[in-house]
Scaffold this active site. Structure first.
Site, PDB file in Angstrom:
ATOM      1  N   LYS A  52     115.264 -57.599  32.875  1.00  0.00           N
ATOM      2  CA  LYS A  52     115.876 -57.878  34.041  1.00  0.00           C
ATOM      3  C   LYS A  52     116.386 -59.419  34.071  1.00  0.00           C
ATOM      4  O   LYS A  52     116.187 -60.256  33.114  1.00  0.00           O
ATOM      5  CB  LYS A  52     114.742 -58.098  35.284  1.00  0.00           C
ATOM      6  CG  LYS A  52     113.828 -58.994  35.284  1.00  0.00           C
ATOM      7  CD  LYS A  52     112.828 -58.737  36.410  1.00  0.00           C
ATOM      8  CE  LYS A  52     111.714 -59.726  36.167  1.00  0.00           C
ATOM      9  NZ  LYS A  52     110.565 -59.840  37.248  1.00  0.00           N
TER      10      LYS A  52
ATOM     11  N   TYR B 146     125.967 -89.617  41.375  1.00  0.00           N
ATOM     12  CA  TYR B 146     125.938 -89.724  43.097  1.00  0.00           C
ATOM     13  C   TYR B 146     124.640 -90.496  43.664  1.00  0.00           C
ATOM     14  O   TYR B 146     123.614 -90.487  43.286  1.00  0.00           O
ATOM     15  CB  TYR B 146     125.797 -88.362  43.493  1.00  0.00           C
ATOM     16  CG  TYR B 146     127.337 -87.618  43.251  1.00  0.00           C
ATOM     17  CD1 TYR B 146     128.385 -88.284  43.773  1.00  0.00           C
ATOM     18  CD2 TYR B 146     127.146 -86.475  42.605  1.00  0.00           C
ATOM     19  CE1 TYR B 146     129.645 -87.540  43.634  1.00  0.00           C
ATOM     20  CE2 TYR B 146     128.223 -85.885  42.366  1.00  0.00           C
ATOM     21  CZ  TYR B 146     129.563 -86.195  42.962  1.00  0.00           C
ATOM     22  OH  TYR B 146     130.717 -85.703  42.807  1.00  0.00           O
TER      23      TYR B 146
END
Length: 387
Positions: free
Chosen positions: A41, A273
């Site tokens: 999955k 940042y």
């Protein structure tokens, strides 16, 4: 041993299929009396669903497991034969296509049984279904109070030739926490719910509850089939139960990138940042062209480990969408030099578990979140590589 190809382009996630096969064989050895479902999955936990499903089959996996029916149908469309099971259905799902593709489809409630029976009538062919019991996870699955109605209705549908109940199954909540009282409680409840179903006339081909930690540490949970997921990719489901090496497993994914820039920087320079990192003195900075847009967790800002130039470094400042910076401490490296974020650890590089610790998460998330911008390069015996 697989020869490692050099770093190519911006970044790459190298997938060692030989290691995956070896992991499957090792896990099979832990449950010799049980069938083996390879869970692929979420694009095989980020490793690539189709190549990993094929490799697992080659190593002896008798079942393939997916979450969504769309994943299971993609496995079939790729020409992979044998048993394929999927379990995360929603109303209006592709039941008819699932029947036509010979999928084993999980049913957790009456709405799902009604829909799959209706689809079987249209197709004119019995649907293969597995009834999922909620034994204490409190997520998908049928609770004990609703189990009798679901079981009896499934048996009635089977007598009409509309379904074949191929399995009874459940999922653990805390199998990765050794000694947790819910493990024994769930196992007892599973046995009770299986016993009821069999008493009502269900003759399952397989009964299963063992996930990766169950397969590795709880032999009493193996029943007829085991469903390893993360362990198949060489990652321990929990540091508390052991390392990959403890279980004879090898991590399958190595994530690396080429430095996009190396520059000399003065002391006092704010980096990335927010300027959460400021250079303490003259240094060199390296730019790694991977960011949270590629699945690198922003929560690892200031903590994520990277191997560059033979030394372990740490993310300097915030991880941005496409890139992050590493303080190279004055070392003279160059654009194009390799940065290894994680791998098996053979060369001293960090592992996915190291990144999980740095980001305050689990290693499952680290590998699964690596995005489609990062090409998967499949390396097999002999060092052959292909994308």
């Amino acid at each position: 041993m697989t020869e490692r190809a050099p770093a190519v382009g911006r970044a790459r996630a190298e997938i060692d299929l030989a290691a995956l096969r070896a992991n499957v064989r090792s896990l099979r050895d832990r449950a010799p009396g049980a069938a083996f479902m390879a869970v692929v999955k979420a694009d095989a936990y980020g490793h690539g669903m189709i190549p990993c499903a094929r490799a697992a089959r080659e190593a002896g996996a008798t079942w393939i497991g997916t979450a969504t029916p769309e994943e299971a149908l993609a496995v079939r469309a790729a020409g992979i034969e044998g048993r394929v099971m999927c379990w995360l259905w929603t109303p209006g799902g592709p039941w008819r296509e699932g029947i036509e593709a010979d999928l084993d489809m999980s049913v957790s409630g009456m709405w799902a049984l009604d829909e799959v029976v209706a689809a079987a009538r249209v197709v004119g062919r019995a649907a293969r279904i597995q009834l999922k019991a909620d034994t204490g996870l409190g997520r998908n699955g049928c609770l004990p109070g609703d189990w009798p109605e679901l079981v009896r209705s499934a048996v009635a549908a089977e007598r009409e030739g509309l379904v074949v109940v191929t399995g009874l199954w459940s999922h653990f909540a805390c199998a990765d926490e050794p000694g947790h009282p819910s493990i024994a409680a769930q196992l007892e409840r599973f046995r009770e719910m299986v016993s009821f179903a069999e008493g009502a006339g269900v003759r399952p081909e397989v009964r299963h509850i063992a996930n990766s930690p169950g397969t590795l540490t709880l032999p009493e949970t193996h029943f007829d089939l085991v469903r390893p997921g993360i362990a198949m990719y060489g990652i321990s489901p929990s540091p508390e139960i052991g390392t990959p090496e403890d279980f004879g497993l090898r991590p399958v994914m190595t994530l690396s990138a080429s430095l996009a820039l190396v520059k000399h920087a003065p002391g006092g320079l704010g980096v990335s940042y927010g300027h959460h990192y400021v250079t303490p003195g003259e240094t060199t900075l390296g730019l790694v062209p991977l960011g949270y847009g590629d699945g690198i967790p922003r929560h690892a800002s200031g903590t994520g480990p990277v191997l560059i130039g033979g030394k372990l470094r740490t993310v300097a400042g915030r991880v941005a969408m496409d890139q992050f910076v590493v303080d190279l401490g004055g070392d003279e490296l160059a654009a194009g030099d390799e940065a290894v974020l994680f791998g098996p650890g053979d060369r001293g590089e960090p592992t996915a578990e190291d990144w999980a610790q740095a980001a305050g998460t689990i290693a499952y998330e680290i590998v699964t979140r690596i995005g489609a911008r990062v090409p998967r390069v499949y390396v097999d015996d002999g060092g052959a590589a292909r994308e």
